[in-house]
Motif scaffolding. Structure first.
Motif, PDB file in Angstrom:
ATOM      1  N   ALA A 179       0.820  -1.208   0.000  1.00 31.48           N
ATOM      2  CA  ALA A 179       0.000   0.000   0.000  1.00 31.48           C
ATOM      3  C   ALA A 179       0.856   1.262   0.000  1.00 31.48           C
ATOM      4  O   ALA A 179       0.606   2.207  -0.757  1.00 31.48           O
ATOM      5  CB  ALA A 179      -0.936  -0.006   1.207  1.00 31.48           C
ATOM      6  N   TYR A 180       1.882   1.286   0.834  1.00 33.96           N
ATOM      7  CA  TYR A 180       2.733   2.472   0.896  1.00 33.96           C
ATOM      8  C   TYR A 180       3.656   2.566  -0.310  1.00 33.96           C
ATOM      9  O   TYR A 180       3.995   3.668  -0.754  1.00 33.96           O
ATOM     10  CB  TYR A 180       3.524   2.490   2.201  1.00 33.96           C
ATOM     11  N   LEU A 181       4.047   1.428  -0.869  1.00 39.84           N
ATOM     12  CA  LEU A 181       4.854   1.467  -2.075  1.00 39.84           C
ATOM     13  C   LEU A 181       4.060   2.058  -3.233  1.00 39.84           C
ATOM     14  O   LEU A 181       4.583   2.853  -4.026  1.00 39.84           O
ATOM     15  CB  LEU A 181       5.338   0.060  -2.430  1.00 39.84           C
ATOM     16  N   ARG A 182       2.786   1.685  -3.330  1.00 38.77           N
ATOM     17  CA  ARG A 182       1.937   2.229  -4.386  1.00 38.77           C
ATOM     18  C   ARG A 182       1.752   3.737  -4.238  1.00 38.77           C
ATOM     19  O   ARG A 182       1.479   4.430  -5.223  1.00 38.77           O
ATOM     20  CB  ARG A 182       0.573   1.537  -4.380  1.00 38.77           C
ATOM     21  N   MET A 183       1.860   4.247  -3.028  1.00 36.43           N
ATOM     22  CA  MET A 183       1.758   5.682  -2.816  1.00 36.43           C
ATOM     23  C   MET A 183       2.921   6.413  -3.477  1.00 36.43           C
ATOM     24  O   MET A 183       2.783   7.531  -3.965  1.00 36.43           O
ATOM     25  CB  MET A 183       1.739   5.987  -1.321  1.00 36.43           C
ATOM     26  N   THR A 218      -6.718  -0.876   2.682  1.00 36.38           N
ATOM     27  CA  THR A 218      -5.333  -1.110   2.263  1.00 36.38           C
ATOM     28  C   THR A 218      -4.826   0.015   1.372  1.00 36.38           C
ATOM     29  O   THR A 218      -3.871  -0.159   0.629  1.00 36.38           O
ATOM     30  CB  THR A 218      -5.229  -2.439   1.496  1.00 36.38           C
ATOM     31  N   VAL A 219      -5.484   1.197   1.448  1.00 30.54           N
ATOM     32  CA  VAL A 219      -5.110   2.318   0.586  1.00 30.54           C
ATOM     33  C   VAL A 219      -4.769   3.529   1.441  1.00 30.54           C
ATOM     34  O   VAL A 219      -5.545   3.924   2.303  1.00 30.54           O
ATOM     35  CB  VAL A 219      -6.273   2.677  -0.375  1.00 30.54           C
ATOM     36  N   PRO A 220      -3.597   4.179   1.223  1.00 34.25           N
ATOM     37  CA  PRO A 220      -3.277   5.406   1.944  1.00 34.25           C
ATOM     38  C   PRO A 220      -4.325   6.464   1.655  1.00 34.25           C
ATOM     39  O   PRO A 220      -4.923   6.499   0.576  1.00 34.25           O
ATOM     40  CB  PRO A 220      -1.908   5.804   1.363  1.00 34.25           C
ATOM     41  N   ILE A 221      -4.572   7.378   2.608  1.00 35.99           N
ATOM     42  CA  ILE A 221      -5.648   8.348   2.456  1.00 35.99           C
ATOM     43  C   ILE A 221      -5.350   9.388   1.394  1.00 35.99           C
ATOM     44  O   ILE A 221      -6.231  10.091   0.958  1.00 35.99           O
ATOM     45  CB  ILE A 221      -5.970   9.052   3.792  1.00 35.99           C
ATOM     46  N   PHE A 222      -4.081   9.513   0.959  1.00 38.81           N
ATOM     47  CA  PHE A 222      -3.823  10.265  -0.260  1.00 38.81           C
ATOM     48  C   PHE A 222      -2.975   9.416  -1.168  1.00 38.81           C
ATOM     49  O   PHE A 222      -2.220   8.565  -0.727  1.00 38.81           O
ATOM     50  CB  PHE A 222      -3.176  11.625   0.022  1.00 38.81           C
ATOM     51  N   ASP A 223      -3.105   9.637  -2.488  1.00 42.85           N
ATOM     52  CA  ASP A 223      -2.429   8.770  -3.451  1.00 42.85           C
ATOM     53  C   ASP A 223      -1.913   9.607  -4.606  1.00 42.85           C
ATOM     54  O   ASP A 223      -2.584   9.800  -5.600  1.00 42.85           O
ATOM     55  CB  ASP A 223      -3.398   7.704  -3.969  1.00 42.85           C
ATOM     56  N   ARG A 224      -0.713  10.160  -4.453  1.00 38.97           N
ATOM     57  CA  ARG A 224      -0.096  10.953  -5.501  1.00 38.97           C
ATOM     58  C   ARG A 224       1.170  10.250  -5.980  1.00 38.97           C
ATOM     59  O   ARG A 224       1.701   9.381  -5.309  1.00 38.97           O
ATOM     60  CB  ARG A 224       0.277  12.356  -4.979  1.00 38.97           C
ATOM     61  N   GLU A 225       1.663  10.682  -7.142  1.00 40.66           N
ATOM     62  CA  GLU A 225       2.812  10.017  -7.722  1.00 40.66           C
ATOM     63  C   GLU A 225       4.015  10.947  -7.834  1.00 40.66           C
ATOM     64  O   GLU A 225       3.869  12.145  -7.957  1.00 40.66           O
ATOM     65  CB  GLU A 225       2.469   9.498  -9.118  1.00 40.66           C
ATOM     66  N   TRP A 226       5.228  10.373  -7.809  1.00 41.54           N
ATOM     67  CA  TRP A 226       6.438  11.132  -8.132  1.00 41.54           C
ATOM     68  C   TRP A 226       6.959  10.566  -9.436  1.00 41.54           C
ATOM     69  O   TRP A 226       7.028   9.366  -9.625  1.00 41.54           O
ATOM     70  CB  TRP A 226       7.487  11.039  -7.015  1.00 41.54           C
ATOM     71  N   CYS A 227       7.322  11.394 -10.382  1.00 37.61           N
ATOM     72  CA  CYS A 227       7.542  10.952 -11.756  1.00 37.61           C
ATOM     73  C   CYS A 227       8.893  11.384 -12.303  1.00 37.61           C
ATOM     74  O   CYS A 227       9.242  12.543 -12.242  1.00 37.61           O
ATOM     75  CB  CYS A 227       6.438  11.504 -12.659  1.00 37.61           C
ATOM     76  N   ARG A 228       9.630  10.456 -12.858  1.00 43.02           N
ATOM     77  CA  ARG A 228      10.947  10.747 -13.418  1.00 43.02           C
ATOM     78  C   ARG A 228      10.853  11.689 -14.610  1.00 43.02           C
ATOM     79  O   ARG A 228      11.817  12.356 -14.985  1.00 43.02           O
ATOM     80  CB  ARG A 228      11.657   9.460 -13.833  1.00 43.02           C
TER      81      ARG A 228
END
Length: 234
Positions: A179-183, A218-228
């Protein structure tokens, strides 16, 4: 998150089992289910999972790396605050513009001026939706930064944040780790020669501003991405 990184493919990877279910492998979905001659690798699930977790822990969450990624939110000065306020105004205007653009595209489909399967429509809609997601994420981050008022995020705050997040990724519960890795990670491209891990920096900025997210199921309350390709990368 895993996708085939071989040139011309990009298909998602599926998990296959072998030897009576004793072994599990990530394999290109197009190769095993659709008969394509993709030369993407077959890689043990445990090996790829560990490689991604180790890379995030060793590189993304390394103290110096994390400090560099989050330099913008450390010690926010009054001058920086003014710039953030101006950026927030522009981000909200861009969010509104993109929502209007998406609505206009949908109206064109309703009126029959363009078909929903038209490549030009699909491309513009995908571009606008991706840009809207990025603008919304930036608004969330800016609002969280400005809401802190006089409170400042220091290098010590960032270091503690990294330690807490690293502990989540090393938890004994595999569902929690995932779950945290997907965050943090949005895309894992696996080819025969290299594994490329990417995502957007907004998750880190929001996390250090608002605190480590708690899980809802199983999901963090926020879900943003960091992008190369945008903010930063491993």
């Amino acid at each position: 998150m895993a996708k085939c990184g071989e040139p011309g493919c990009g298909s998602g990877m599926t998990v296959r089992s072998g030897k009576g279910g004793r072994y599990h492998y990530y394999v290109c979905n197009e190769r095993v289910n659709n008969g394509r001659t993709c030369q993407g690798p077959s890689i043990p699930r445990d090996l790829l999972d560990k490689a991604v977790l180790d890379a995030v822990a060793r590189q993304l969450l390394a103290p110096m790396r994390l400090q560099a990624l989050l330099a913008d939110v450390v010690n926010l000065s009054d001058q920086q605050r003014t710039r953030r306020e101006e950026e927030l105004v522009h981000a909200r205007a861009e969010q509104s513009r993109l929502r209007t653009a998406i609505q206009r595209l949908l109206i064109l489909v309703e009126e029959g001026a363009i078909g929903p399967r038209d490549p030009a429509f699909a491309e513009r809609m995908a571009t606008n939706r991706a840009a809207l997601t990025a603008a919304s994420a930036r608004i969330d981050t800016l609002e969280a930064q400005l809401a802190r008022g006089s409170r400042r995020i220091t290098e010590e705050t960032v270091a503690k944040f990294g330690e807490l997040l690293l502990a989540k990724l090393r938890d004994d519960d595999p569902a929690l780790r995932t779950a945290y890795l997907r965050m943090l990670v949005s895309d894992v491209r696996v080819s025969r020669e290299i594994i490329v891990i990417s995502g957007r920096r907004a998750a880190l900025e929001k996390g250090v501003s608002s605190g480590i997210p708690r899980l809802e199921g199983t999901v963090p309350i926020f879900d943003r991405e960091w992008c190369r390709l945008q903010d930063s990368n491993l």
